[in-house]
Design a protein around this motif. Structure first.
Motif, PDB file in Angstrom:
ATOM      1  N   SER A 146      55.450  49.816  57.194  1.00  0.00           N
ATOM      2  CA  SER A 146      55.242  51.299  58.008  1.00  0.00           C
ATOM      3  C   SER A 146      54.073  52.031  57.293  1.00  0.00           C
ATOM      4  N   PHE A 147      53.793  52.976  58.075  1.00  0.00           N
ATOM      5  CA  PHE A 147      52.751  53.889  57.720  1.00  0.00           C
ATOM      6  C   PHE A 147      53.387  55.126  56.854  1.00  0.00           C
ATOM      7  N   HIS A 148      52.833  55.473  55.836  1.00  0.00           N
ATOM      8  CA  HIS A 148      53.060  56.400  54.885  1.00  0.00           C
ATOM      9  C   HIS A 148      52.224  57.375  54.753  1.00  0.00           C
ATOM     10  N   ALA A 149      52.142  58.588  55.445  1.00  0.00           N
ATOM     11  CA  ALA A 149      51.086  59.608  55.578  1.00  0.00           C
ATOM     12  C   ALA A 149      51.099  60.319  54.051  1.00  0.00           C
ATOM     13  N   GLU A 150      51.959  60.356  53.390  1.00  0.00           N
ATOM     14  CA  GLU A 150      51.824  61.275  52.148  1.00  0.00           C
ATOM     15  C   GLU A 150      52.382  60.119  51.030  1.00  0.00           C
ATOM     16  N   PHE A 169      44.846  61.301  40.193  1.00  0.00           N
ATOM     17  CA  PHE A 169      43.801  61.883  41.157  1.00  0.00           C
ATOM     18  C   PHE A 169      44.065  61.083  42.682  1.00  0.00           C
ATOM     19  N   ILE A 170      44.044  61.967  43.646  1.00  0.00           N
ATOM     20  CA  ILE A 170      44.030  61.581  44.711  1.00  0.00           C
ATOM     21  C   ILE A 170      42.663  61.582  45.419  1.00  0.00           C
ATOM     22  N   TYR A 171      42.247  60.426  45.744  1.00  0.00           N
ATOM     23  CA  TYR A 171      40.875  60.332  46.187  1.00  0.00           C
ATOM     24  C   TYR A 171      40.792  59.805  47.652  1.00  0.00           C
ATOM     25  N   ALA A 172      40.640  60.618  48.650  1.00  0.00           N
ATOM     26  CA  ALA A 172      40.803  60.425  49.975  1.00  0.00           C
ATOM     27  C   ALA A 172      39.983  61.016  50.988  1.00  0.00           C
ATOM     28  N   SER A 173      40.252  61.058  52.309  1.00  0.00           N
ATOM     29  CA  SER A 173      39.447  61.619  53.034  1.00  0.00           C
ATOM     30  C   SER A 173      39.383  63.218  52.916  1.00  0.00           C
ATOM     31  N   HIS A 174      38.652  64.274  53.707  1.00  0.00           N
ATOM     32  CA  HIS A 174      38.616  65.410  53.740  1.00  0.00           C
ATOM     33  C   HIS A 174      40.012  65.888  54.041  1.00  0.00           C
ATOM     34  N   GLN A 175      40.716  65.346  55.161  1.00  0.00           N
ATOM     35  CA  GLN A 175      42.201  65.833  55.473  1.00  0.00           C
ATOM     36  C   GLN A 175      42.881  66.227  54.300  1.00  0.00           C
ATOM     37  N   ALA A 176      42.899  65.155  53.310  1.00  0.00           N
ATOM     38  CA  ALA A 176      43.678  65.249  52.215  1.00  0.00           C
ATOM     39  C   ALA A 176      43.384  66.620  51.403  1.00  0.00           C
ATOM     40  N   LEU A 177      42.113  67.010  51.377  1.00  0.00           N
ATOM     41  CA  LEU A 177      41.789  68.334  50.692  1.00  0.00           C
ATOM     42  C   LEU A 177      42.753  69.499  51.241  1.00  0.00           C
ATOM     43  N   ARG A 179      45.744  69.346  51.371  1.00  0.00           N
ATOM     44  CA  ARG A 179      47.012  69.152  50.706  1.00  0.00           C
ATOM     45  C   ARG A 179      46.868  69.589  49.089  1.00  0.00           C
ATOM     46  N   ARG A 180      45.612  70.216  48.843  1.00  0.00           N
ATOM     47  CA  ARG A 180      45.438  70.215  47.343  1.00  0.00           C
ATOM     48  C   ARG A 180      46.355  70.769  46.508  1.00  0.00           C
ATOM     49  N   SER A 181      46.844  72.131  47.211  1.00  0.00           N
ATOM     50  CA  SER A 181      47.696  72.910  46.354  1.00  0.00           C
ATOM     51  C   SER A 181      49.068  72.348  46.379  1.00  0.00           C
ATOM     52  N   GLU A 182      49.466  71.751  47.325  1.00  0.00           N
ATOM     53  CA  GLU A 182      51.180  71.024  47.275  1.00  0.00           C
ATOM     54  C   GLU A 182      50.699  70.110  46.348  1.00  0.00           C
ATOM     55  N   ASN A 189      46.495  65.833  39.130  1.00  0.00           N
ATOM     56  CA  ASN A 189      45.319  66.599  38.609  1.00  0.00           C
ATOM     57  C   ASN A 189      44.042  66.831  39.076  1.00  0.00           C
ATOM     58  N   GLY A 190      44.126  66.342  40.257  1.00  0.00           N
ATOM     59  CA  GLY A 190      42.866  66.790  41.141  1.00  0.00           C
ATOM     60  C   GLY A 190      42.976  65.912  42.447  1.00  0.00           C
ATOM     61  N   VAL A 191      41.985  66.809  43.463  1.00  0.00           N
ATOM     62  CA  VAL A 191      41.871  65.900  44.776  1.00  0.00           C
ATOM     63  C   VAL A 191      40.397  65.820  45.257  1.00  0.00           C
ATOM     64  N   THR A 192      40.022  64.892  45.634  1.00  0.00           N
ATOM     65  CA  THR A 192      38.601  64.965  46.075  1.00  0.00           C
ATOM     66  C   THR A 192      38.359  63.907  47.004  1.00  0.00           C
ATOM     67  N   SER A 193      37.408  64.108  47.786  1.00  0.00           N
ATOM     68  CA  SER A 193      36.873  62.973  48.670  1.00  0.00           C
ATOM     69  C   SER A 193      35.331  62.384  48.492  1.00  0.00           C
ATOM     70  N   SER A 194      34.918  63.333  47.167  1.00  0.00           N
ATOM     71  CA  SER A 194      33.709  62.902  46.711  1.00  0.00           C
ATOM     72  C   SER A 194      33.672  61.788  45.548  1.00  0.00           C
ATOM     73  N   PRO A 195      32.788  60.698  45.590  1.00  0.00           N
ATOM     74  CA  PRO A 195      32.654  59.830  44.270  1.00  0.00           C
ATOM     75  C   PRO A 195      32.377  60.527  43.048  1.00  0.00           C
ATOM     76  N   THR A 196      31.249  61.292  43.374  1.00  0.00           N
ATOM     77  CA  THR A 196      30.851  62.190  42.259  1.00  0.00           C
ATOM     78  C   THR A 196      31.899  62.976  41.687  1.00  0.00           C
ATOM     79  N   GLN A 197      32.661  63.783  42.383  1.00  0.00           N
ATOM     80  CA  GLN A 197      33.695  64.648  41.947  1.00  0.00           C
ATOM     81  C   GLN A 197      34.694  63.802  41.236  1.00  0.00           C
ATOM     82  N   LEU A 198      34.963  62.533  41.720  1.00  0.00           N
ATOM     83  CA  LEU A 198      36.027  61.725  41.171  1.00  0.00           C
ATOM     84  C   LEU A 198      35.787  61.344  39.708  1.00  0.00           C
TER      85      LEU A 198
END
Length: 215
Positions: A146-150, A169-177, A179-182, A189-198
């Protein structure tokens, strides 16, 4: 977004573009080669050797950018020297999506263990010897049919509920950004879609064992 994040996000594509431009003749030789070797100057290299060289070069760039970012944070936060970043657990149901980033980390001396579900991730954390220094996760996953969106957020919550303090650290698409505060509130400890920021986030956890050693 702070100034460092802006600079990092701009620096990686610029430097990557310069690397590709510098290596364009080599890349063309690789693409045009009908065999398994490529003639570069007076040397004849295998396609694998050329690929390895390109990987080490980009890994070195990522390491230097990440170290610069971590150093800036260290100055602002008056941090003491960090231990080596030796082992990372990567949770993603499509490991191939992160193959290049994982290979870059390995080129920098980091052992990367990849699993495909939250359950496998928790099991790996429970049995790891030596322990993991950090965890990377995507946000949405197909698990147990099954698909788990979270899924990434659920992994963070399960880790913290189980008393596991490993940075995650959550490394995902821009949509995940969005949800950063949550995610941060749940213990991430961090959320990003950028490999450099990861890489910059990971470098705040520990030093890459083989920084600046690319040939």
């Amino acid at each position: 977004m702070d100034l460092l994040s802006v600079v990092s996000s701009l620096a990686w594509p610029i430097i990557a573009g310069l690397v590709i431009w510098r290596l364009l003749p080599t890349i063309k030789n690789v693409i045009g080669s009908r065999g398994f070797t490529v003639k570069i100057g007076s040397a004849e290299l295998t396609v694998q050797e050329v690929s390895d060289k390109l990987l080490k070069t980009t890994a070195d760039i990522q390491g230097k950018l990440a170290s610069a970012g971590a150093s800036e944070y260290s100055v602002m936060e008056s941090r003491s020297p960090l231990p080596p970043l030796r082992r990372v657990l990567w949770v993603d149901d499509h490991p191939a999506n992160n193959a290049y980033e994982a290979a870059q980390l390995q080129a920098l001396g980091v052992d990367v263990v990849q699993v495909e579900s939250t359950g496998q991730g928790i099991e790996a954390l429970s049995t790891a010897a030596p322990p993991f220094d950090a965890v990377i996760s995507d946000m949405a996953r197909n698990e147990n049919g099954s698909f788990h969106a979270e899924a990434g957020l659920e992994l963070v919550r399960e880790m913290r509920a189980g008393g596991r303090p490993v940075p995650v650290f959550i490394y995902a698409s821009h949509q995940a950004l969005a949800r950063r505060s949550e995610i941060l509130a749940a213990g991430g400890n961090g959320v990003t879609s950028s490999p450099t920021q990861l890489f910059a986030l990971l470098r705040k956890v520990g030093e890459f064992p083989q920084e600046y050693t690319a040939d």
